[in-house]
Design a protein around this motif. Structure first.
Motif, PDB file in Angstrom:
ATOM      1  N   TYR A   1      -4.124  -2.571  12.613  1.00 38.69           N
ATOM      2  CA  TYR A   1      -3.060  -3.586  12.708  1.00 38.69           C
ATOM      3  C   TYR A   1      -1.963  -3.170  13.690  1.00 38.69           C
ATOM      4  O   TYR A   1      -0.774  -3.224  13.379  1.00 38.69           O
TER       5      TYR A   1
ATOM      6  N   THR B   1       0.661  -3.259  16.670  1.00 41.63           N
ATOM      7  CA  THR B   1       1.512  -4.291  17.250  1.00 41.63           C
ATOM      8  C   THR B   1       1.123  -4.476  18.716  1.00 41.63           C
ATOM      9  O   THR B   1       0.423  -3.625  19.297  1.00 41.63           O
ATOM     10  N   PRO B   2       1.598  -5.548  19.335  1.00 35.93           N
ATOM     11  CA  PRO B   2       1.315  -5.708  20.771  1.00 35.93           C
ATOM     12  C   PRO B   2       1.806  -4.523  21.601  1.00 35.93           C
ATOM     13  O   PRO B   2       1.109  -4.071  22.514  1.00 35.93           O
ATOM     14  N   THR B   3       2.963  -3.994  21.266  1.00 36.13           N
ATOM     15  CA  THR B   3       3.496  -2.844  22.012  1.00 36.13           C
ATOM     16  C   THR B   3       2.616  -1.615  21.802  1.00 36.13           C
ATOM     17  O   THR B   3       2.288  -0.900  22.758  1.00 36.13           O
ATOM     18  N   GLU B   4       2.206  -1.376  20.576  1.00 37.65           N
ATOM     19  CA  GLU B   4       1.327  -0.240  20.289  1.00 37.65           C
ATOM     20  C   GLU B   4      -0.020  -0.416  20.992  1.00 37.65           C
ATOM     21  O   GLU B   4      -0.585   0.552  21.508  1.00 37.65           O
ATOM     22  N   SER B   5      -0.509  -1.638  21.014  1.00 36.59           N
ATOM     23  CA  SER B   5      -1.787  -1.918  21.689  1.00 36.59           C
ATOM     24  C   SER B   5      -1.683  -1.640  23.178  1.00 36.59           C
ATOM     25  O   SER B   5      -2.576  -1.026  23.776  1.00 36.59           O
TER      26      SER B   5
END
Length: 71
Positions: A45, A47-51
């Motif tokens: 799961y 986040t977009p930033t983590e991705s």
């Protein structure tokens, strides 16, 4: 490995085949890596930033591996 003489057309055809096989192999490796990353992103799961950070890390790792293998 047995070496044989190739005519101009045969040599061009052999080079074209080798190029296509290389492109297919690279495509398989790269798509498998993307699928693995997508699974990791979904499973954890992210986040977009983590991705995005994960993708940047993978790109850097691939770049470093490429340059290490050239030497």
């Amino acid at each position: 490995m047995k070496m044989t003489a190739l005519s101009g057309d045969a040599l061009l055809q052999a080079l074209k085949q080798a190029k296509n096989e290389t492109k297919s192999g690279l495509c398989d490796v790269f798509t498998a890596k993307l699928e693995r990353l997508a699974t990791h992103i979904r499973t954890n799961y992210l986040t977009p930033t983590e991705s995005a950070e994960l993708l940047e890390q993978e790109a850097e790792a691939m770049r470093n591996q490429h340059y290490e293998n050239r030497n």
